[in-house]
Motif scaffolding. Structure first.
Motif, PDB file in Angstrom:
ATOM      1  N   ARG A 167       5.096   5.175   8.262  1.00 14.81           N
ATOM      2  CA  ARG A 167       5.916   6.206   7.629  1.00 14.81           C
ATOM      3  C   ARG A 167       5.463   6.428   6.185  1.00 14.81           C
ATOM      4  N   LEU A 168       5.029   5.369   5.518  1.00 13.95           N
ATOM      5  CA  LEU A 168       4.607   5.478   4.126  1.00 13.95           C
ATOM      6  C   LEU A 168       3.110   5.740   4.020  1.00 13.95           C
ATOM      7  N   ASP A 169       2.460   5.863   5.196  1.00 13.19           N
ATOM      8  CA  ASP A 169       1.025   6.110   5.223  1.00 13.19           C
ATOM      9  C   ASP A 169       0.253   4.986   4.512  1.00 13.19           C
ATOM     10  N   ILE A 170       0.662   3.762   4.762  1.00 10.30           N
ATOM     11  CA  ILE A 170      -0.018   2.608   4.175  1.00 10.30           C
ATOM     12  C   ILE A 170      -0.811   1.930   5.278  1.00 10.30           C
ATOM     13  N   LYS A 171      -2.075   1.605   4.961  1.00  7.13           N
ATOM     14  CA  LYS A 171      -2.879   0.883   5.951  1.00  7.13           C
ATOM     15  C   LYS A 171      -3.180  -0.518   5.434  1.00  7.13           C
ATOM     16  N   ILE A 172      -2.642  -1.511   6.112  1.00  6.56           N
ATOM     17  CA  ILE A 172      -2.960  -2.892   5.778  1.00  6.56           C
ATOM     18  C   ILE A 172      -3.561  -3.503   7.032  1.00  6.56           C
ATOM     19  N   PRO A 173      -4.835  -3.925   6.945  1.00  3.10           N
ATOM     20  CA  PRO A 173      -5.575  -4.337   8.131  1.00  3.10           C
ATOM     21  C   PRO A 173      -4.870  -5.394   8.979  1.00  3.10           C
ATOM     22  N   ASN A 174      -4.505  -6.513   8.370  1.00  2.00           N
ATOM     23  CA  ASN A 174      -3.949  -7.579   9.191  1.00  2.00           C
ATOM     24  C   ASN A 174      -2.623  -8.032   8.598  1.00  2.00           C
ATOM     25  N   LEU A 175      -1.551  -7.614   9.227  1.00  2.00           N
ATOM     26  CA  LEU A 175      -0.227  -7.891   8.663  1.00  2.00           C
ATOM     27  C   LEU A 175       0.152  -9.361   8.712  1.00  2.00           C
ATOM     28  N   ARG A 176      -0.583 -10.137   9.482  1.00  3.13           N
ATOM     29  CA  ARG A 176      -0.228 -11.545   9.622  1.00  3.13           C
ATOM     30  C   ARG A 176      -0.936 -12.432   8.594  1.00  3.13           C
ATOM     31  N   ARG A 177      -1.702 -11.793   7.695  1.00  2.00           N
ATOM     32  CA  ARG A 177      -2.314 -12.578   6.618  1.00  2.00           C
ATOM     33  C   ARG A 177      -1.274 -12.873   5.559  1.00  2.00           C
ATOM     34  N   PRO A 178      -1.373 -14.059   4.924  1.00  2.00           N
ATOM     35  CA  PRO A 178      -0.451 -14.280   3.806  1.00  2.00           C
ATOM     36  C   PRO A 178      -0.704 -13.279   2.691  1.00  2.00           C
ATOM     37  N   ILE A 179       0.349 -12.898   1.983  1.00  2.00           N
ATOM     38  CA  ILE A 179       0.262 -11.954   0.873  1.00  2.00           C
ATOM     39  C   ILE A 179      -0.798 -12.406  -0.144  1.00  2.00           C
ATOM     40  N   ARG A 180      -0.916 -13.717  -0.289  1.00  2.00           N
ATOM     41  CA  ARG A 180      -1.885 -14.305  -1.213  1.00  2.00           C
ATOM     42  C   ARG A 180      -3.281 -13.695  -1.032  1.00  2.00           C
ATOM     43  N   GLN A 181      -3.601 -13.342   0.204  1.00  2.00           N
ATOM     44  CA  GLN A 181      -4.948 -12.830   0.479  1.00  2.00           C
ATOM     45  C   GLN A 181      -5.039 -11.308   0.347  1.00  2.00           C
ATOM     46  N   MET A 182      -3.997 -10.679  -0.185  1.00  2.00           N
ATOM     47  CA  MET A 182      -4.029  -9.219  -0.292  1.00  2.00           C
ATOM     48  C   MET A 182      -4.324  -8.768  -1.714  1.00  2.00           C
ATOM     49  N   GLY A 202      -3.849  -6.288  -5.147  1.00  2.00           N
ATOM     50  CA  GLY A 202      -2.657  -5.918  -5.910  1.00  2.00           C
ATOM     51  C   GLY A 202      -1.974  -4.677  -5.357  1.00  2.00           C
ATOM     52  N   GLY A 203      -2.769  -3.692  -4.960  1.00  2.00           N
ATOM     53  CA  GLY A 203      -2.204  -2.458  -4.428  1.00  2.00           C
ATOM     54  C   GLY A 203      -1.493  -2.692  -3.105  1.00  2.00           C
ATOM     55  N   GLN A 204      -2.092  -3.556  -2.275  1.00  2.00           N
ATOM     56  CA  GLN A 204      -1.466  -3.856  -0.985  1.00  2.00           C
ATOM     57  C   GLN A 204      -0.140  -4.576  -1.186  1.00  2.00           C
ATOM     58  N   ALA A 234      -0.139  -3.989 -13.632  1.00  2.00           N
ATOM     59  CA  ALA A 234      -1.180  -4.986 -13.367  1.00  2.00           C
ATOM     60  C   ALA A 234      -2.282  -4.470 -12.448  1.00  2.00           C
ATOM     61  N   LEU A 235      -2.349  -3.140 -12.258  1.00  2.00           N
ATOM     62  CA  LEU A 235      -3.271  -2.622 -11.250  1.00  2.00           C
ATOM     63  C   LEU A 235      -4.469  -1.897 -11.855  1.00  2.00           C
ATOM     64  N   GLY A 236      -5.574  -1.908 -11.108  1.00  2.00           N
ATOM     65  CA  GLY A 236      -6.735  -1.110 -11.475  1.00  2.00           C
ATOM     66  C   GLY A 236      -6.469   0.354 -11.148  1.00  2.00           C
ATOM     67  N   VAL A 237      -7.378   1.232 -11.632  1.00  2.00           N
ATOM     68  CA  VAL A 237      -7.138   2.671 -11.500  1.00  2.00           C
ATOM     69  C   VAL A 237      -6.983   3.127 -10.044  1.00  2.00           C
ATOM     70  N   PRO A 238      -7.863   2.700  -9.101  1.00  2.00           N
ATOM     71  CA  PRO A 238      -7.691   3.189  -7.721  1.00  2.00           C
ATOM     72  C   PRO A 238      -6.343   2.762  -7.131  1.00  2.00           C
ATOM     73  N   GLU A 239      -5.911   1.585  -7.507  1.00  2.00           N
ATOM     74  CA  GLU A 239      -4.654   1.096  -6.954  1.00  2.00           C
ATOM     75  C   GLU A 239      -3.461   1.786  -7.612  1.00  2.00           C
ATOM     76  N   GLN A 240      -3.609   2.148  -8.875  1.00  2.00           N
ATOM     77  CA  GLN A 240      -2.556   2.946  -9.528  1.00  2.00           C
ATOM     78  C   GLN A 240      -2.370   4.250  -8.777  1.00  2.00           C
ATOM     79  N   ARG A 241      -3.520   4.830  -8.359  1.00  2.00           N
ATOM     80  CA  ARG A 241      -3.445   6.096  -7.634  1.00  2.00           C
ATOM     81  C   ARG A 241      -2.709   5.927  -6.317  1.00  2.00           C
ATOM     82  N   LYS A 242      -2.966   4.788  -5.685  1.00  2.00           N
ATOM     83  CA  LYS A 242      -2.299   4.510  -4.407  1.00  2.00           C
ATOM     84  C   LYS A 242      -0.772   4.439  -4.615  1.00  2.00           C
ATOM     85  N   VAL A 243      -0.374   3.819  -5.709  1.00  2.00           N
ATOM     86  CA  VAL A 243       1.059   3.728  -5.991  1.00  2.00           C
ATOM     87  C   VAL A 243       1.640   5.117  -6.241  1.00  2.00           C
TER      88      VAL A 243
END
Ligand SMILES: Nc1ncnc2c1ncn2[C@@H]1O[C@H](COP(=O)(O)OP(=O)(O)O)[C@@H](O)[C@H]1O
Ligand SMILES: [Mg+2]
Lengths: 253, 357
Positions: free
Chosen positions: A139-154, A156-158, A183-192
């Motif tokens: 619904r939010l048009d977010i793509k996160i490859p593997n949802l079962r990974r701990p957040i630690r491995q994601m 900043g934008g994810q 705390a985000l880089g420019v591409p991730e700011q855009r994602k937000v």
């Protein structure tokens, strides 16, 4: 300056909010309206009272004066949990995620769905959590490859996306973000920025605190400027420039 | 996600894999080594002895697993076990001789548990409500439980005079004798004393108890809300609180759970050695923390599993047994376990550091 011309009933209305810390008046007689699908930036120098203002709206502080109305009804909140139960979701700067757990668990943290095994053993329904997480991310048009990974491995934008998905999943009527891109880089700011626009397109209003002019002009419909606890400006983003904002923030004319 | 960060993640994943499987490999290597080098290691008799000997350690270590995952530590569990063992021994002795064994055991367990729960509750309240660091709160309880155990027992082990108790602690589900065949629960009747050495038992009772508890502890940790909250609290206590998890209540439960396992371990000690000794769990602090940490738990909290702890306990128990079989002075075990703990924590820290990058 007042730029409110819309005719809808506001989702949130605050009138005459006051918060004092000892002798210091951190927020002094601030009123604001937030309308459906509106993105409102809250700008102001450090110490202007932005965080204190939203903490009253998100149930962290009890106002020393003033009233808060949600969809026309006056509300009082004893805790952030009560605010969330009313549909006011706040995403703090530190995101408040458990980095050792995966995205699905974080979205459901504290409100995990359960099912019974053999009619007695009540276990967390991970299948349901995964399916629902996929739905809200889609619904939010977010793509996160593997949802079962701990957040630690994601990235900043994810992480920001997971925090937003968590807020939205629970049918937020209002989303508040405190410095979401700090705390985000420019591409991730855009994602937000895209995420905020997606929320807007789904008619969920957003209050976004930011120092960052790019943030403000990329997403905001309206800008509320605070200085020394007071609201000193409430302007349409399309009608002002960076310089106008800066002079409002610092009080120059 | 940029190329750089991707490399960090895969390097980190590699470290994750290592930290997850090294304990299994280490266990396998040890079993192979002792099987080849030590006479009488790889026999049904000896392998079952290893399992029976590790029951007490494993049971306490299950509680320690929950505590460490939640970001704390329970230094007191071993002495709470000893205190519970002394109390349940005293209770069992005080019952009339005609009381059936199962009732004796249940009474001992009940009173031992009650005492342990007070200790666990005090630990939990100090840590969850009064914000005393777990290290300090449970160190205090370490001293208190130790003192109470010695005071109640007068500094000597309390022998238990209950018939049939030793049978429970040292008996097997099945027995086999080459000439008489199989029998269930008790050795075949009418065996001459000289014939007893040809008798083999299978499935020691205490091992069955240990396995049942392991299964429960594993299911609760990996599948329930309580288990998930334990991980959440250890991962980010502040976030858990803001998400509406009743953190203080969960923490109190976790320390009471640790005390529960300690009391059960005390009872296993009672039936196995037919006495209750205040210092019965003295070695448990080093061994349980080692088992949990070798099993992949993080002393920073937020990670660990019951199965991992089982592997850790197996490693310690196989090592102790193997050293005896190789006729090495068993005191080397402490040194070996100490070294293994430090290595496990170094791996954990490296993993945490990579995660930071
Ligand atoms: N919990 C608090 N106790 C005392 N003073 C506070 C507290 N929170 C904020 N303040 C003060 O209130 C003023 C407004 O702070 P804040 O709302 O954090 O500003 P901003 O978010 O705009 O930087 C500052 O002077 C700050 O020092
Ligand atoms: Mg602030």
């Amino acid at each position: 300056m007042d730029a409110q011309t819309t005719t809808h009933e506001p989702v949130l209305r605050a009138t005459g909010l006051v918060k004092r810390f000892g002798g210091l008046t951190a927020v002094n007689d601030v009123s604001l309206d937030i309308h459906p699908g509106e993105v409102v930036a809250l700008a102001g120098d450090n110490g202007a009272g932005k965080s204190t203002l939203i903490k009253m709206i998100s149930g962290v502080y009890r106002p020393d004066g003033g009233h808060i109305y949600l969809e026309g009804k006056e509300i009082t909140m004893a805790s952030p949990l009560e605010a969330r139960a009313l549909g006011i979701e706040t995403i703090y700067q530190d995101l408040a995620l458990c980095e050792n757990l995966d995205a699905t668990v974080n979205i459901f943290l504290g409100r995990e769905p359960t099912k019974r095994l053999f009619g007695i053993f009540k276990q967390v329904d991970r299948g349901h959590m995964l399916a629902e997480s996929n739905k809200v991310l889609e619904r939010l048009d977010i793509k996160i490859p593997n949802l079962r990974r701990p957040i630690r491995q994601m990235s900043g934008g994810q992480r920001q996306a997971v925090a937003i998905a968590r807020a939205v999943y629970w049918n937020a009527r209002l989303v508040i973000m405190d410095e979401p891109t700090a705390a985000l880089g420019v591409p991730e700011q855009r994602k937000v920025h895209e995420l905020v626009k997606t929320l807007k397109s789904q008619n969920v209003p957003v209050i976004i605190i930011s120092h960052n002019m790019q943030d403000i002009f990329a997403v905001a419909d309206r800008i509320i400027v605070m200085r020394r606890g007071q609201k000193v400006g409430d302007v349409r983003a399309a009608e002002v420039t960076d310089d106008d904002l800066v002079s409002l923030m610092v009080g120059a004319t | 996600m940029g190329v750089d960060s991707h490399q960090t993640y895969s390097r980190h994943a590699w470290l994750d894999t290592i930290s997850r499987i090294w304990a299994w490999l280490f266990l396998l290597a040890m079993v192979l080594f002792f099987s080849l080098a030590g006479e009488g290691f790889f026999t049904a008799f000896n392998l079952q002895a290893i399992l029976a000997n590790m029951a007490i350690l494993t049971i306490i270590a299950m509680g320690q697993t929950y505590v460490i995952i939640s970001g704390g530590i329970d230094l007191s569990a071993g002495w709470v076990m000893g205190m519970a063992a002394v109390i349940s021994a005293t209770v069992m002795n005080s019952l009339p001789e005609t009381t059936p064994v199962w009732l004796v055991v249940l009474s001992g367990l009940g009173v031992g548990l009650a005492a342990a729960w007070i200790a666990g509750l005090v630990n939990g309240i100090l840590i969850a409500r009064l914000n005393v660091p777990p290290f300090i709160a449970t160190l205090g309880m370490f001293g208190i439980a130790r003192g109470i155990g010695f005071l109640l027992s007068g500094g000597m082990p309390v022998p238990i005079y209950v018939k049939g108790l030793g049978f429970l602690g040292n008996g097997f589900l099945l027995y086999y004798h080459p000439t008489v065949g199989w029998s269930f629960l008790t050795p075949p009747a009418g065996l001459a004393q000289a014939d007893l050495r040809n008798l083999t038992g299978y499935f020691p009772f205490v091992v069955i108890v240990m396995l049942v508890l392991l299964l429960i502890a594993h299911l609760v940790l990996s599948r329930t809300q309580f288990g998930l909250h334990t991980y959440a609290i250890g991962g980010n206590k502040e976030a858990a609180m803001r998400a509406g998890i009743p953190v203080a209540r969960r923490l109190v439960t976790i320390y009471m759970l640790s005390a529960t396992f300690a009391a059960i371990a005390g009872l296993v000690y009672n039936v196995r050695f037919t006495n209750g000794a205040a210092n019965a769990g003295e070695a448990m602090l080093l061994d349980t923390v080692a088992a949990v940490v070798i099993g992949g738990a993080s002393l920073f909290g937020g990670a660990g599993t019951v199965i991992g702890t089982l592997i850790g306990a197996l490693i310690i128990s196989v090592l102790a047994n193997g050293l005896v079989i190789m006729r090495v002075n068993p005191f080397w075990q402490f040194i070996a376990v100490g070294i293994v703990i430090i290595i496990a924590v170094l791996i954990d820290q490296a993993r945490a550091q990579f995660a930071q990058e």
